[in-house]
Design a protein around this motif. Structure first.
Motif, PDB file in Angstrom:
ATOM      1  N   HIS A 269       0.878  -1.174   0.000  1.00  0.00           N
ATOM      2  CA  HIS A 269       0.000   0.000   0.000  1.00  0.00           C
ATOM      3  C   HIS A 269       0.911   1.218   0.000  1.00  0.00           C
ATOM      4  O   HIS A 269       1.729   1.390   0.910  1.00  0.00           O
TER       5      HIS A 269
ATOM      6  N   ARG B 115      -3.345   4.268  -0.796  1.00  0.00           N
ATOM      7  CA  ARG B 115      -3.311   2.839  -0.516  1.00  0.00           C
ATOM      8  C   ARG B 115      -3.421   2.025  -1.803  1.00  0.00           C
ATOM      9  O   ARG B 115      -2.776   0.996  -1.960  1.00  0.00           O
TER      10      ARG B 115
ATOM     11  N   HIS C 188       3.599  -3.591   6.859  1.00  0.00           N
ATOM     12  CA  HIS C 188       2.409  -2.756   6.697  1.00  0.00           C
ATOM     13  C   HIS C 188       2.271  -1.788   7.865  1.00  0.00           C
ATOM     14  O   HIS C 188       3.014  -1.868   8.860  1.00  0.00           O
TER      15      HIS C 188
ATOM     16  N   GLU D  74       2.953  -5.237  11.281  1.00  0.00           N
ATOM     17  CA  GLU D  74       2.191  -3.987  11.279  1.00  0.00           C
ATOM     18  C   GLU D  74       2.722  -3.066  12.375  1.00  0.00           C
ATOM     19  O   GLU D  74       2.957  -3.509  13.499  1.00  0.00           O
TER      20      GLU D  74
ATOM     21  N   GLU E  70       1.867   3.469   3.105  1.00  0.00           N
ATOM     22  CA  GLU E  70       2.364   2.854   4.342  1.00  0.00           C
ATOM     23  C   GLU E  70       3.891   2.935   4.351  1.00  0.00           C
ATOM     24  O   GLU E  70       4.589   2.043   3.886  1.00  0.00           O
TER      25      GLU E  70
ATOM     26  N   ASN F 128      -3.244  -5.890  -2.522  1.00  0.00           N
ATOM     27  CA  ASN F 128      -3.252  -7.014  -1.582  1.00  0.00           C
ATOM     28  C   ASN F 128      -4.602  -7.725  -1.514  1.00  0.00           C
ATOM     29  O   ASN F 128      -4.840  -8.506  -0.596  1.00  0.00           O
TER      30      ASN F 128
END
Length: 350
Positions: free
Chosen positions: A61, A103, A146, A204, A64, A112
């Motif tokens: 994305h 994104r 992410h 994440e 990110e 994704n």
């Protein structure tokens, strides 16, 4: 983990890459309407000693940026020199999203959710297909970096399908503050890799379009622990604390629209019934006190003050009641469970 046997040479993007070589190649994806070529830089670091091939991927994305910065630092500091095997590092997969602070790709689709892709499909599907054709056949395992979405930050965490030996081993090695059991999502890279018996874990941390230094430091340290687990680096720093494994997790959502004030931070432990924030009428006519319906940790937090009914407020990693009682006596991240802030204008509601 039993790594795939590597040939003497590997072929990527039409290039022959020999043992001991370090190569930067660029996968041409498409062109902008202006005619500008869009390509994806791919770093390849090979040892002369056979071993596994590890993928480090970010920018699935484009907004990110924490994962992008993580891989950038690893490459810039010359830290990806494997003692055995191969490391493939891709700082930005979704160049379109990166250029547009987005994104998605320009057609609005999520890369994704587009795996394994198709050569004549949507733009997102074509990006996924090129990755699956060029990169995935070489990979044994990997880390996909992410962040949270817009105005939502994630406590550093690994998400993976627990219960599989290779996946469990990588998650334990990474040792993020939290490890979440996460089902495979249709069209995701994790699902596509799983179908090919490849192991991908997701890390994440933080939120989109904002660098999180602590999360980046944990990403680098966790990556080194994974490489050390695979005998690809000589040493790695141990984690500051054991990873907390959450087999279940849930979002707490707004029952009312208004101005949201959080009284907790990522990493806080909340006991069932504890106040975690409020939603207030913007005209000063009152506020609703928010109480946790379950016990668990705050692993994701919405920073957007204006919320509508149904908006996600808190992501919680759940624990059972016995574990909740033990944690309340000795919280691992904070001196005490989540901070309680109550005001006189709060009304209790069901």
């Amino acid at each position: 983990m039993t790594p795939a046997s590597l040939p003497t040479d590997i072929c990527l993007n039409g290039l022959i890459i020999r043992p001991g070589e370090r190569v930067l190649t660029r996968l041409v994806i498409s062109k902008l309407p202006s005619g500008t070529v869009i390509d994806v830089p791919v770093h390849v670091f090979r040892s002369t000693v056979p071993g596994p091939t590890v993928l480090l991927l970010a920018g699935m994305h484009g907004d990110e940026v924490n994962g992008i910065e993580t891989i950038r630092r690893l490459v810039r500091r010359n830290l990806l020199q494997p003692l055995r095997g191969t490391i493939i590092a891709i700082p930005i997969l979704n160049i379109y999203g990166f250029l547009n602070f987005s994104r998605e790709v320009p057609d609005g689709k999520d890369v994704n959710r587009s795996f394994p892709g198709h050569p004549r499909g949507s733009l997102a599907s074509r990006v996924a297909h090129r990755f699956m054709r060029e990169i995935m056949p070489l990979v044994d395992c990997g880390i996909d970096f992410h962040t949270g979405g817009a105005a939502r930050s994630n406590m550093p965490q690994v998400r993976c399908l627990l219960g599989h030996p290779d996946t469990d081993a990588l998650a334990r090695a990474f040792a993020a503050p939290f490890t979440l059991h996460a089902a495979l999502r249709p069209g995701s890279l994790r699902e596509a890799a799983f179908q090919q018996q490849k192991t991908i874990i997701v890390y994440e941390a933080g939120e989109s379009l904002r660098l999180d230094e602590a999360g980046i430091d944990m990403a680098i340290a966790g990556t080194f622990r994974v490489l050390h687990h695979l005998a690809m680096v000589a040493e790695a720093a141990p984690p500051a604390w054991p990873s907390i494994v959450c087999l279940r997790h849930t979002w707490l959502r707004a029952k009312f629209a208004g101005l949201f004030r959080s009284h907790v931070q990522n990493g806080d432990f909340l006991a069932k019934g504890q106040v975690y924030g409020s939603v207030a009428d913007p005209y000063g006519e009152g506020a609703v006190r928010l109480e946790a319906p379950v016990s668990g940790y705050v692993i994701g937090l919405n920073h957007m003050p204006v919320v509508n009914q149904g908006d996600a407020l808190l992501h919680m990693g759940l624990v059972d009641e016995a574990e909740a009682a033990r944690i309340a006596r000795n919280p691992p991240f904070n001196e005490k469970p989540g901070r309680r802030e109550e005001t006189e204008d709060m009304d209790e509601v069901d």
